[in-house]
Write a protein that holds these residues in place. Structure first.
Motif, PDB file in Angstrom:
ATOM      1  N   ASP A 192       0.843  -1.192   0.000  1.00 11.53           N
ATOM      2  CA  ASP A 192       0.000   0.000   0.000  1.00 11.53           C
ATOM      3  C   ASP A 192       0.877   1.239   0.000  1.00 11.53           C
ATOM      4  O   ASP A 192       2.106   1.162   0.063  1.00 11.53           O
ATOM      5  N   VAL A 193       0.225   2.391  -0.048  1.00 12.27           N
ATOM      6  CA  VAL A 193       0.970   3.651  -0.124  1.00 12.27           C
ATOM      7  C   VAL A 193       1.741   3.918   1.159  1.00 12.27           C
ATOM      8  O   VAL A 193       2.825   4.516   1.139  1.00 12.27           O
ATOM      9  N   HIS A 194       1.218   3.467   2.272  1.00 11.09           N
ATOM     10  CA  HIS A 194       1.863   3.710   3.564  1.00 11.09           C
ATOM     11  C   HIS A 194       3.213   3.003   3.624  1.00 11.09           C
ATOM     12  O   HIS A 194       4.217   3.586   4.045  1.00 11.09           O
ATOM     13  N   MET A 195       3.216   1.744   3.190  1.00  6.04           N
ATOM     14  CA  MET A 195       4.460   0.976   3.151  1.00  6.04           C
ATOM     15  C   MET A 195       5.421   1.558   2.120  1.00  6.04           C
ATOM     16  O   MET A 195       6.631   1.636   2.345  1.00  6.04           O
ATOM     17  N   ALA A 196       4.883   1.975   0.974  1.00  2.00           N
ATOM     18  CA  ALA A 196       5.732   2.505  -0.091  1.00  2.00           C
ATOM     19  C   ALA A 196       6.475   3.758   0.374  1.00  2.00           C
ATOM     20  O   ALA A 196       7.686   3.911   0.143  1.00  2.00           O
ATOM     21  N   VAL A 197       5.756   4.651   1.024  1.00  3.15           N
ATOM     22  CA  VAL A 197       6.371   5.902   1.480  1.00  3.15           C
ATOM     23  C   VAL A 197       7.365   5.636   2.600  1.00  3.15           C
ATOM     24  O   VAL A 197       8.493   6.171   2.600  1.00  3.15           O
ATOM     25  N   GLU A 198       6.971   4.805   3.570  1.00  2.76           N
ATOM     26  CA  GLU A 198       7.879   4.526   4.694  1.00  2.76           C
ATOM     27  C   GLU A 198       9.149   3.817   4.225  1.00  2.76           C
ATOM     28  O   GLU A 198      10.249   4.121   4.695  1.00  2.76           O
ATOM     29  N   LYS A 199       8.997   2.896   3.294  1.00  4.33           N
ATOM     30  CA  LYS A 199      10.170   2.183   2.786  1.00  4.33           C
ATOM     31  C   LYS A 199      11.117   3.132   2.049  1.00  4.33           C
ATOM     32  O   LYS A 199      12.332   3.105   2.247  1.00  4.33           O
ATOM     33  N   ALA A 200      10.556   4.004   1.222  1.00  7.00           N
ATOM     34  CA  ALA A 200      11.375   4.973   0.497  1.00  7.00           C
ATOM     35  C   ALA A 200      12.058   5.943   1.454  1.00  7.00           C
ATOM     36  O   ALA A 200      13.221   6.327   1.265  1.00  7.00           O
ATOM     37  N   LEU A 201      11.348   6.343   2.487  1.00 10.19           N
ATOM     38  CA  LEU A 201      11.907   7.269   3.477  1.00 10.19           C
ATOM     39  C   LEU A 201      13.082   6.631   4.206  1.00 10.19           C
ATOM     40  O   LEU A 201      14.153   7.252   4.352  1.00 10.19           O
ATOM     41  N   THR A 202      12.904   5.397   4.664  1.00 12.94           N
ATOM     42  CA  THR A 202      13.962   4.710   5.406  1.00 12.94           C
ATOM     43  C   THR A 202      15.171   4.458   4.517  1.00 12.94           C
ATOM     44  O   THR A 202      16.316   4.579   4.959  1.00 12.94           O
ATOM     45  N   ALA A 203      14.915   4.120   3.250  1.00 16.75           N
ATOM     46  CA  ALA A 203      16.027   3.912   2.319  1.00 16.75           C
ATOM     47  C   ALA A 203      16.812   5.204   2.113  1.00 16.75           C
ATOM     48  O   ALA A 203      18.031   5.176   1.903  1.00 16.75           O
ATOM     49  N   ASP A 204      16.131   6.331   2.213  1.00 12.58           N
ATOM     50  CA  ASP A 204      16.769   7.629   1.966  1.00 12.58           C
ATOM     51  C   ASP A 204      17.494   8.174   3.196  1.00 12.58           C
ATOM     52  O   ASP A 204      18.628   8.642   3.099  1.00 12.58           O
ATOM     53  N   ILE A 205      16.847   8.100   4.385  1.00 13.28           N
ATOM     54  CA  ILE A 205      17.436   8.756   5.567  1.00 13.28           C
ATOM     55  C   ILE A 205      17.905   7.783   6.635  1.00 13.28           C
ATOM     56  O   ILE A 205      18.467   8.200   7.658  1.00 13.28           O
ATOM     57  N   GLY A 206      17.685   6.482   6.439  1.00 14.63           N
ATOM     58  CA  GLY A 206      18.191   5.490   7.369  1.00 14.63           C
ATOM     59  C   GLY A 206      17.363   5.336   8.625  1.00 14.63           C
ATOM     60  O   GLY A 206      16.127   5.441   8.595  1.00 14.63           O
ATOM     61  N   THR A 207      18.036   5.156   9.758  1.00 17.36           N
ATOM     62  CA  THR A 207      17.387   4.819  11.028  1.00 17.36           C
ATOM     63  C   THR A 207      16.270   5.763  11.443  1.00 17.36           C
ATOM     64  O   THR A 207      15.227   5.300  11.938  1.00 17.36           O
ATOM     65  N   PRO A 208      16.400   7.088  11.269  1.00 20.55           N
ATOM     66  CA  PRO A 208      15.288   7.966  11.664  1.00 20.55           C
ATOM     67  C   PRO A 208      13.972   7.589  10.981  1.00 20.55           C
ATOM     68  O   PRO A 208      12.896   7.696  11.586  1.00 20.55           O
ATOM     69  N   GLY A 209      14.074   7.122   9.736  1.00 19.51           N
ATOM     70  CA  GLY A 209      12.869   6.723   9.029  1.00 19.51           C
ATOM     71  C   GLY A 209      12.169   5.553   9.685  1.00 19.51           C
ATOM     72  O   GLY A 209      10.938   5.453   9.663  1.00 19.51           O
ATOM     73  N   ALA A 210      12.940   4.666  10.293  1.00 23.07           N
ATOM     74  CA  ALA A 210      12.365   3.497  10.963  1.00 23.07           C
ATOM     75  C   ALA A 210      11.682   3.872  12.269  1.00 23.07           C
ATOM     76  O   ALA A 210      10.945   3.067  12.833  1.00 23.07           O
ATOM     77  N   ARG A 211      11.930   5.093  12.764  1.00 20.72           N
ATOM     78  CA  ARG A 211      11.303   5.544  14.014  1.00 20.72           C
ATOM     79  C   ARG A 211       9.960   6.252  13.765  1.00 20.72           C
ATOM     80  O   ARG A 211       9.245   6.565  14.704  1.00 20.72           O
ATOM     81  N   LEU A 212       9.639   6.527  12.520  1.00 25.68           N
ATOM     82  CA  LEU A 212       8.423   7.273  12.208  1.00 25.68           C
ATOM     83  C   LEU A 212       7.168   6.593  12.738  1.00 25.68           C
ATOM     84  O   LEU A 212       6.238   7.252  13.181  1.00 25.68           O
ATOM     85  N   HIS A 213       7.152   5.264  12.693  1.00 31.43           N
ATOM     86  CA  HIS A 213       5.916   4.545  13.021  1.00 31.43           C
ATOM     87  C   HIS A 213       5.726   4.354  14.526  1.00 31.43           C
ATOM     88  O   HIS A 213       4.799   3.673  14.953  1.00 31.43           O
ATOM     89  N   THR A 214       6.574   4.939  15.329  1.00 36.93           N
ATOM     90  CA  THR A 214       6.457   4.829  16.786  1.00 36.93           C
ATOM     91  C   THR A 214       5.114   5.382  17.257  1.00 36.93           C
ATOM     92  O   THR A 214       4.711   6.481  16.885  1.00 36.93           O
ATOM     93  N   GLY A 215       4.409   4.587  18.064  1.00 32.58           N
ATOM     94  CA  GLY A 215       3.139   5.043  18.626  1.00 32.58           C
ATOM     95  C   GLY A 215       2.005   5.094  17.627  1.00 32.58           C
ATOM     96  O   GLY A 215       0.964   5.718  17.890  1.00 32.58           O
ATOM     97  N   ARG A 216       2.183   4.446  16.504  1.00 29.51           N
ATOM     98  CA  ARG A 216       1.179   4.504  15.444  1.00 29.51           C
ATOM     99  C   ARG A 216       0.985   3.124  14.840  1.00 29.51           C
ATOM    100  O   ARG A 216       1.922   2.329  14.761  1.00 29.51           O
ATOM    101  N   SER A 217      -0.218   2.828  14.413  1.00 25.15           N
ATOM    102  CA  SER A 217      -0.540   1.603  13.682  1.00 25.15           C
ATOM    103  C   SER A 217      -0.967   1.988  12.271  1.00 25.15           C
ATOM    104  O   SER A 217      -1.365   3.126  12.021  1.00 25.15           O
ATOM    105  N   ARG A 218      -0.891   1.011  11.370  1.00 21.25           N
ATOM    106  CA  ARG A 218      -1.454   1.303  10.055  1.00 21.25           C
ATOM    107  C   ARG A 218      -2.952   1.571  10.150  1.00 21.25           C
ATOM    108  O   ARG A 218      -3.529   2.259   9.307  1.00 21.25           O
TER     109      ARG A 218
END
Length: 461
Positions: free
Chosen positions: A82-108
């Motif tokens: 889905d778009v949520h996974m697509a954006v998060e994956k692209a973000l993490t690939a671009d900025i690294g570890t900070p991108g993996a912290r975006l989903h903290t405290g949140r569910s799809r």
């Protein structure tokens, strides 16, 4: 492996992955997804859950992705669910570890609910603009043709003469009610589910009022289970679209009739007509017919969502993935059809002489002749019977009421005088109805002023 794949030993089968994906439908709300994520990251930093540096990196990365999506350079991966996974994956690939912290405290679950609500608000705003434009056109047509008289109908039979402007304004008020329904749908969507997580809330100290403010929502939703499972606002949107399409279908049905040889009331512009592949003389009202036909698909969108929602236990269920395509289709269909209707009305030619000629046929003066007798003292029920017999007499002798001599009128009642002739003029009949809401020109002028006031108020919103 999917981002949620830690629990699983085997990868997803290619077909089931495709079956469960919603990326193509989701792309339409990619910007809403990014907006929600940027607000979430900013709130996480404010609450000390992630660092300011991580939040800044996330925000810059999401802004970059937003630009890429807007200009068409974002590399969508067909394997993304889905778009949520697509954006998060692209973000993490671009900025690294900070991108993996975006989903903290949140569910799809609350992420999806937030995206759809923001998307529904945008759809409503586009539809409100389209509605205002259509009503502006109806007002313009009514003003330009204020003196045109046409037959009014009941049961699709000639009833009484009316002003064409009065007829057009009837649709103005229908679409004004549609505007109110669209506002209600937008209001229903204007609530923030972000922070509800999967269904039970979260142990992180989130500030839901802050994300409500950042995202422009009116308030945060009180119950986390309701927040992730509610799609009532989409039903409201579907319903508003369905009713408005019904009104458009009624209008287009009349356009089809009026442009026919049998009626000849209007001539459609070449831009809103098509020809025949075999009959050179044809000029078909295809766009009016298509609008009439597309009403069915919008009804279907409403029924599909009602059926999807009817048996869902709390809270989130995968069935809810099916809630997005229908409202998006209904909104786009309505928006396109309003633009088509506005174009047809704006460019058509009104054949005033034909309308006036028809306004005098079919005994449309009969009610006024009965009123003439009632004003002379005859009880209306008796007057109704007298005029009914006059109509029968005319039919047997191949005449209209306007063809009768003074002697023929007086033979049916001595109350008839020579002044009966003035009650047989279609324009006079129409314009005599000056009570509030009536078809007389004086009343229609009042109505036009009210319509302009209503339109200006809605434009101001």
């Amino acid at each position: 492996m999917a981002l949620w794949g830690g629990r699983f030993e085997k990868g997803v089968d290619a077909f089931t992955q495709e079956f469960g994906a919603s990326l193509e439908d989701d792309k339409a709300m990619a910007q809403e997804d990014i907006k929600g994520s940027r607000a979430h990251a900013k709130m996480l930093a404010k609450q000390g859950i992630i660092s300011n540096d991580d939040a800044a990196a996330i925000d810059a990365g999401l802004e970059k992705i937003s630009g890429q999506i807007a200009d068409g350079t974002f590399a969508w991966d067909v394997n993304d669910e889905d778009v949520h996974m697509a954006v998060e994956k692209a973000l993490t690939a671009d900025i690294g570890t900070p991108g993996a912290r975006l989903h903290t405290g949140r569910s799809r679950n609350d992420q999806v609910a937030t995206d759809i609500r923001l998307y529904a608000k945008r759809l409503c705003e586009e539809l409100l603009e389209g509605n205002v434009e259509l009503r502006r056109t109806l007002l313009s047509v009514a003003e330009k043709n204020l003196g045109v008289v046409m037959p009014g109908y009941t049961h699709l039979q000639h009833a009484q003469p009316v002003l064409f402007s009065h007829h057009m304004l009837a649709y103005f008020w229908m679409f004004s009610r549609d505007y109110t329904r669209l506002v209600a749908a937008r209001t229903a969507a204007d609530a923030n589910p972000l922070g509800s997580a999967a269904l039970a809330g979260t142990t992180y100290p989130l500030d839901r009022d802050y994300t409500t403010q950042l995202l422009g929502f009116d308030h945060a939703i009180s119950n986390s289970m309701d927040a992730v499972s509610d799609r009532d606002y989409l039903l409201d949107l579907d319903y508003a679209c369905a009713v408005s399409m019904m009104h458009l279908s009624r209008l287009c049905e009349e356009i089809v009739l009026w442009s026919s040889t049998e009626f000849g009331f209007i001539t459609l512009s070449d831009s809103y007509s098509t020809g025949s592949s075999i009959m050179p003389q044809k000029k078909n009202p295809d766009f009016a017919e298509l609008t009439r036909g597309k009403t069915g698909r919008v009804y279907g969108d409403l029924m599909a969502l009602l059926t999807t929602m009817k048996s869902l236990p709390l809270a989130y269920n995968k069935d809810l993935q099916e809630c997005k395509e229908g409202p998006a289709d209904a909104a786009k269909t309505l928006l396109d059809c309003m633009a088509i209707a506005s174009g047809m009305l704006e460019t058509m030619t009104v054949n005033a002489k034909t309308m006036l000629a028809q306004a005098g046929k079919g005994f449309t003066a009969a009610t006024d002749v009965a009123d003439y007798l009632a004003k002379k003292g005859m009880p209306f029920r008796e007057a109704h019977e007298v005029v009914g017999k006059l109509v029968l007499y005319c039919e047997k002798h191949g005449k209209g009421l306007e063809d009768l001599t003074a002697e023929e009128f007086q033979a049916s009642s001595p109350l008839f005088g020579d002044d009966i002739a003035q009650d047989l003029d279609p324009a006079g009949i129409a314009n005599a109805r000056v009570t509030y809401g009536g078809t007389g020109e004086a009343a229609v002028r009042v109505q036009l002023a009210e319509a302009k006031e209503r339109l200006a108020a809605d434009e101001g919103r």
